[in-house]
Motif scaffolding. Sequence first.
Motif, short mmCIF file in Angstrom:
data_model
loop_
_atom_site.label_atom_id
_atom_site.label_comp_id
_atom_site.label_asym_id
_atom_site.label_seq_id
_atom_site.Cartn_x
_atom_site.Cartn_y
_atom_site.Cartn_z
N PRO A 39 -7.05 4.51 37.04
CA PRO A 39 -7.40 4.59 38.46
C PRO A 39 -8.91 4.52 38.66
O PRO A 39 -9.70 4.82 37.75
N SER A 40 -9.33 4.16 39.87
CA SER A 40 -10.75 4.16 40.19
C SER A 40 -11.34 5.55 39.97
O SER A 40 -10.71 6.56 40.31
N GLY A 41 -12.52 5.58 39.37
CA GLY A 41 -13.18 6.86 39.15
C GLY A 41 -12.76 7.59 37.90
O GLY A 41 -13.13 8.74 37.69
N CYS A 42 -11.99 6.90 37.01
CA CYS A 42 -11.50 7.59 35.81
C CYS A 42 -12.51 7.56 34.67
O CYS A 42 -12.25 8.13 33.60
N GLY A 43 -13.65 6.89 34.85
CA GLY A 43 -14.69 6.91 33.83
C GLY A 43 -14.74 5.71 32.92
O GLY A 43 -15.44 5.73 31.91
N LYS A 44 -14.05 4.62 33.28
CA LYS A 44 -14.02 3.43 32.42
C LYS A 44 -15.43 2.87 32.21
O LYS A 44 -15.86 2.62 31.07
N THR A 45 -16.13 2.66 33.31
CA THR A 45 -17.48 2.09 33.22
C THR A 45 -18.44 3.06 32.56
O THR A 45 -19.30 2.67 31.76
N THR A 46 -18.30 4.35 32.86
CA THR A 46 -19.16 5.36 32.23
C THR A 46 -19.00 5.32 30.72
O THR A 46 -19.99 5.36 29.97
N LEU A 47 -17.76 5.21 30.24
CA LEU A 47 -17.52 5.15 28.81
C LEU A 47 -18.17 3.91 28.20
O LEU A 47 -18.81 3.98 27.14
N LEU A 48 -18.03 2.77 28.87
CA LEU A 48 -18.64 1.54 28.36
C LEU A 48 -20.16 1.66 28.29
O LEU A 48 -20.78 1.23 27.32
N ARG A 49 -20.76 2.28 29.30
CA ARG A 49 -22.21 2.44 29.32
C ARG A 49 -22.68 3.38 28.20
O ARG A 49 -23.75 3.17 27.63
N ILE A 50 -21.89 4.38 27.89
CA ILE A 50 -22.23 5.28 26.77
C ILE A 50 -22.17 4.51 25.44
O ILE A 50 -23.05 4.64 24.59
N GLU A 90 -20.25 11.59 20.03
CA GLU A 90 -21.07 10.49 19.53
C GLU A 90 -20.27 9.20 19.43
O GLU A 90 -19.03 9.21 19.37
N VAL A 91 -21.01 8.08 19.42
CA VAL A 91 -20.43 6.75 19.22
C VAL A 91 -21.15 6.10 18.04
O VAL A 91 -22.39 6.13 17.97
N ARG A 92 -20.38 5.52 17.13
CA ARG A 92 -20.95 4.78 16.02
C ARG A 92 -20.37 3.37 16.00
O ARG A 92 -19.17 3.18 16.20
N VAL A 93 -21.25 2.40 15.78
CA VAL A 93 -20.84 1.01 15.61
C VAL A 93 -21.21 0.60 14.19
O VAL A 93 -22.39 0.67 13.80
N ASP A 94 -20.20 0.22 13.40
CA ASP A 94 -20.40 -0.10 11.99
C ASP A 94 -21.12 1.03 11.26
O ASP A 94 -21.97 0.80 10.39
N GLY A 95 -20.81 2.26 11.65
CA GLY A 95 -21.38 3.43 10.99
C GLY A 95 -22.70 3.89 11.53
O GLY A 95 -23.16 4.99 11.21
N SER A 96 -23.36 3.07 12.38
CA SER A 96 -24.66 3.44 12.93
C SER A 96 -24.50 4.18 14.25
O SER A 96 -23.78 3.72 15.15
N LEU A 97 -25.18 5.31 14.37
CA LEU A 97 -25.11 6.12 15.59
C LEU A 97 -25.79 5.40 16.74
O LEU A 97 -26.91 4.90 16.60
N ILE A 98 -25.11 5.32 17.89
CA ILE A 98 -25.69 4.71 19.09
C ILE A 98 -26.52 5.76 19.82
O ILE A 98 -26.00 6.76 20.30
N THR A 99 -27.83 5.51 19.92
CA THR A 99 -28.74 6.42 20.63
C THR A 99 -29.42 5.73 21.80
O THR A 99 -30.13 6.37 22.57
N GLY A 100 -29.19 4.44 21.96
CA GLY A 100 -29.78 3.67 23.05
C GLY A 100 -29.39 2.22 22.88
O GLY A 100 -28.70 1.85 21.91
N PRO A 101 -29.81 1.33 23.81
CA PRO A 101 -29.48 -0.09 23.68
C PRO A 101 -30.01 -0.65 22.36
O PRO A 101 -31.08 -0.27 21.90
N GLY A 102 -29.24 -1.55 21.76
CA GLY A 102 -29.67 -2.11 20.48
C GLY A 102 -29.02 -3.45 20.21
O GLY A 102 -28.21 -3.96 21.00
#
Length: 263
Positions: A42-53, A64-76
Amino acid sequence: MGRVEISHISREFIKEDGDRVVALSDINLSIADDEFVSFVGPSGCGKTTLLRIIAGLDKASSGEVRVDGSLITGPGQKVGMVFQEYSLFPWRSVLSNVAFGLQMRGIPKEERQEIARKYISLVGLSQFEQSFPYELSGGMRQRVAIARALATDPDLLLMDEPFGALDAQTRNHMQCELLDIWETKKKTILFVTHSCDEAVFLSDRVVVLSPRPGVIREIINIPISRPRDRTNKEFIDLRRCLLEMIDEEEREEERIKCKSGNL
């Protein structure tokens, strides 16, 4: 590459009146290399917020979020993002828009233009590389945005309702184009949509989020082989299942609002 680990992600906001709003609560999800995963709810469920994180554009309150084992701390460089609004520079040509991320990385002009042309060709716009965004249709502008995101060769491509503003025919065409690109480039794609039809057509798995606070209610595997036929009974049954699940969540949210006196 493009393996994603989302561990105990929660996100809280403090409103101007001091009230605390919990947008996401304890999200846990593992996504494999080259997987295509859609998020619905539903609208407002946090889909876009999760993607932005995941993109590093927003900070989680915990987890935390890791991509290929690397911690995401900002745009990269590991993560590219495509927005609904295209976000193209109106004063730049198609070629210059697609090459922008490469320019920011200091890649020499001749090399970045060669790379940009490869991705412009991939999305079928080679004859428009000197055109400006205002000269293109909505579907063409979104192709440029996808080419720009791919040009920096991210491991993970995030897409936030990229086809939401398009008419139905163009949207269906762009879905097929995106699958062709995905199968060619073998990127992991996380895709936010309000359309259950789109989610079933595109995805390996569909993650259903509940109303705020957003939690994972269900993860639906889509076992239908590609290319998919929207008139196929299995397709129709899966789409109906998703629609009923979201409708049920929305009705429950309305009941909670009524009970709390917010309506």
